[in-house]
Design a protein around this motif. Sequence first.
Motif, mmCIF file in Angstrom:
data_model
loop_
_atom_site.group_PDB
_atom_site.id
_atom_site.type_symbol
_atom_site.label_atom_id
_atom_site.label_comp_id
_atom_site.label_asym_id
_atom_site.label_seq_id
_atom_site.Cartn_x
_atom_site.Cartn_y
_atom_site.Cartn_z
ATOM 1 N N ASN A 1 1.283 1.743 3.038
ATOM 2 C CA ASN A 1 0.223 1.183 1.748
ATOM 3 C C ASN A 1 0.033 1.966 0.897
ATOM 4 O OD1 ASN A 1 -0.450 -1.144 3.917
ATOM 5 N ND2 ASN A 1 -1.658 0.067 4.895
ATOM 6 N N SER A 2 -0.215 1.216 -0.177
ATOM 7 C CA SER A 2 -0.485 1.945 -1.740
ATOM 8 C C SER A 2 -1.754 2.775 -1.358
ATOM 9 C CB SER A 2 -0.418 1.136 -2.517
ATOM 10 O OG SER A 2 -1.571 0.179 -2.856
ATOM 11 N N VAL A 3 -2.156 3.809 -2.186
ATOM 12 C CA VAL A 3 -3.203 4.465 -2.270
ATOM 13 C C VAL A 3 -4.584 3.710 -2.795
ATOM 14 C CG1 VAL A 3 -4.484 6.383 -3.510
ATOM 15 C CG2 VAL A 3 -2.216 6.814 -2.404
ATOM 16 N N VAL A 4 -4.150 2.837 -3.794
ATOM 17 C CA VAL A 4 -5.154 1.912 -4.416
ATOM 18 C C VAL A 4 -5.811 0.882 -3.355
ATOM 19 C CG1 VAL A 4 -5.976 0.466 -6.034
ATOM 20 C CG2 VAL A 4 -4.522 2.194 -6.579
ATOM 21 N N ASP A 5 -4.605 0.158 -2.679
ATOM 22 C CA ASP A 5 -5.244 -0.705 -1.594
ATOM 23 C C ASP A 5 -5.924 -0.163 -0.482
ATOM 24 O OD1 ASP A 5 -3.894 -2.727 -3.012
ATOM 25 O OD2 ASP A 5 -2.175 -2.999 -1.657
#
Length: 304
Positions: free
Chosen positions: A28-32
């Motif tokens: 997963n992305s850091v922001v998500d």
Amino acid sequence: MTWVLLAFVSSLCLGFYDISKKIALRDNSVVDVLTASIVISSAILAFPLLLSRLAPEIAADSFYYVPQLDLRGHLLTIVKSGIVLSSWICAYLALKHLPISVVSPWQATRPMWTLIGALLIFGERLNGWQWVGFILAIGSIFAFSIGQHRRNKLSKNKQDKRYYIALALAILIGAASGLYDKYMMRQFHHNAVQVYYTFYQAIMMLIVWTIDRYAKGRKTIDLRPSTIVPIVLISVFLVISDNVYMLALQDPDSMIAVVSTIRRGGTVIGFAYGLIFLKEPDPWKKLLAMCGILAGLVCLAIGT
């Protein structure tokens, strides 16, 4: 002392929090991940806040009562939210792209910078046992970090360097956050600060997420179903860790230098996870570092 026990509980939760982050960030992305975990934390903390406002006569005598904050309190809490969120974004970026057995030790050097601030700003003074414990813990981490840095020196590329810079920023900002926490806990109730700063963080992170989604042309949080449980665990462990940490700092006898060092001792859990489950290299060096950290924590406990 009670505040020392609370610091150890916070340390334990922080170790499992780091492992949960590492698992959640794999696909997963850091922001998500950061957005989802903060929103979940806000949802958890909404219950004591609602109970305190809708049924104050019931909640007033409970451990989870959330007092009101005045305007100054809210402004200081917003500043705290910005500091913590900045540190988290840098730390998440580093954790996603670097081994947990590198990130955890580096982050554990944060108490060294916190100690400097505590000595200069709050006039804290460590006794003999506490100095021995601090030097053992931080020395073990620092020695291992240097060895790991040399080992990776030839293999690091420009992209890796950016994540090491992000990790360094996370450490320095995090140290400043610890000193700010001590300042806040001298004036405000720990439950009120935790609840409101988490809400303000959620608002800030949703703004960051919206900008990120707009830039990437997506409208939803793209999370792998297999990482939902780790993301929920991030929130649970963080809420518990922060609550007992702030409660420890609210004790007038507490020392931020000692609390911060004990709290970062949770890095031994990250060590163990990396060695046992991820089969990361240099097991004996990391085991030696773990023993040094644990010995330092024991000395800190004895001295306090």
